[in-house]
Design an enzyme around this catalytic site. Sequence first.
Site, PDB file in Angstrom:
ATOM      1  N   HIS A  78     -10.541  11.938  -4.633  1.00 34.90           N
ATOM      2  CA  HIS A  78      -9.968  10.601  -4.433  1.00 34.90           C
ATOM      3  C   HIS A  78      -8.726  10.449  -5.287  1.00 34.90           C
ATOM      4  O   HIS A  78      -7.701   9.970  -4.828  1.00 34.90           O
ATOM      5  CB  HIS A  78     -11.007   9.525  -4.775  1.00 34.90           C
ATOM      6  CG  HIS A  78     -10.531   8.125  -4.550  1.00 34.90           C
ATOM      7  ND1 HIS A  78     -11.348   7.035  -4.685  1.00 34.90           N
ATOM      8  CD2 HIS A  78      -9.315   7.629  -4.196  1.00 34.90           C
ATOM      9  CE1 HIS A  78     -10.667   5.930  -4.414  1.00 34.90           C
ATOM     10  NE2 HIS A  78      -9.427   6.268  -4.132  1.00 34.90           N
ATOM     11  N   GLU A 120      -2.041   7.454  -4.068  1.00 33.90           N
ATOM     12  CA  GLU A 120      -2.429   7.917  -5.397  1.00 33.90           C
ATOM     13  C   GLU A 120      -1.207   8.193  -6.268  1.00 33.90           C
ATOM     14  O   GLU A 120      -1.230   7.941  -7.473  1.00 33.90           O
ATOM     15  CB  GLU A 120      -3.311   9.159  -5.289  1.00 33.90           C
ATOM     16  CG  GLU A 120      -4.696   8.886  -4.722  1.00 33.90           C
ATOM     17  CD  GLU A 120      -5.462   7.858  -5.530  1.00 33.90           C
ATOM     18  OE1 GLU A 120      -5.749   8.128  -6.701  1.00 33.90           O
ATOM     19  OE2 GLU A 120      -5.773   6.785  -4.987  1.00 33.90           O
ATOM     20  N   HIS A 124      -1.243   5.744  -9.340  1.00 32.11           N
ATOM     21  CA  HIS A 124      -1.744   6.436 -10.525  1.00 32.11           C
ATOM     22  C   HIS A 124      -0.793   7.519 -11.042  1.00 32.11           C
ATOM     23  O   HIS A 124      -0.619   7.659 -12.251  1.00 32.11           O
ATOM     24  CB  HIS A 124      -3.103   7.063 -10.219  1.00 32.11           C
ATOM     25  CG  HIS A 124      -4.137   6.071  -9.790  1.00 32.11           C
ATOM     26  ND1 HIS A 124      -4.689   5.153 -10.646  1.00 32.11           N
ATOM     27  CD2 HIS A 124      -4.721   5.849  -8.574  1.00 32.11           C
ATOM     28  CE1 HIS A 124      -5.575   4.403  -9.993  1.00 32.11           C
ATOM     29  NE2 HIS A 124      -5.614   4.810  -8.733  1.00 32.11           N
TER      30      HIS A 124
END
Length: 228
Positions: A78, A120, A124
């Site tokens: 993930h 992502e 992040h």
Amino acid sequence: MPRLVTISRFLISIAFVLSGAVAASAQDRRQNAPGEFDFYVLSLSWSPSFCEAASERGNNGRGTQAQCGGRPYSFVVHGLWPQYERGFPEYCQRPSPRLARNIMTSMLDLMPAPGLIYNEWDKHGTCSGLGERAYFEAIRKARAAVKIPEEFLQLSEPKTVAPDELETAFIKANPGLSNSAISVTCDSKRLSEVRICLSKDLQFRSCEEIDRRACRRDQVLMPPVRGG
């Protein structure tokens, strides 16, 4: 005299506003400074649970099709998430640097949905302090550092498992991993993810806050891998 009192109160209120602004600014600098974090969380999603839940919701978007088509997946990445000891940063560059398409395609074996990879990076990766290529290389290294227990690689039948049992299997398969460095998350009935805490140099490390967010159910369902 009343006028002086009013002015004094006004000045005091201004001082409180300014001090609050300074505190907020300091917090914002911490939140938005790429590379200023304490550790990573490697989040491994149980793909059959994701696909089963998406089917129940009637979600047939491109991202779901990419992950839930013909190819069987078990645990998929993930993300690799920068964390503070309390809380976490996100979207540390706005707008985020555009992720090169060739880097995205290179990650599809681990993260089988283009939209997930782009998200992502934006949410992040921009907080990692790494360039786009180095960040996704870190994801690949982090994933390589974790061995999936053999019994979950080709799960051919639905399996009901206690979260503690799942953690124990990962700990047994990964020397150096402790129960304070891993947590299991779930939805109302299914396993969602296994989350493993890693230092900045990708060594297992404890993470009490992540462990506090773990699944509290006695047992969770693991739907089988397609074709497993």
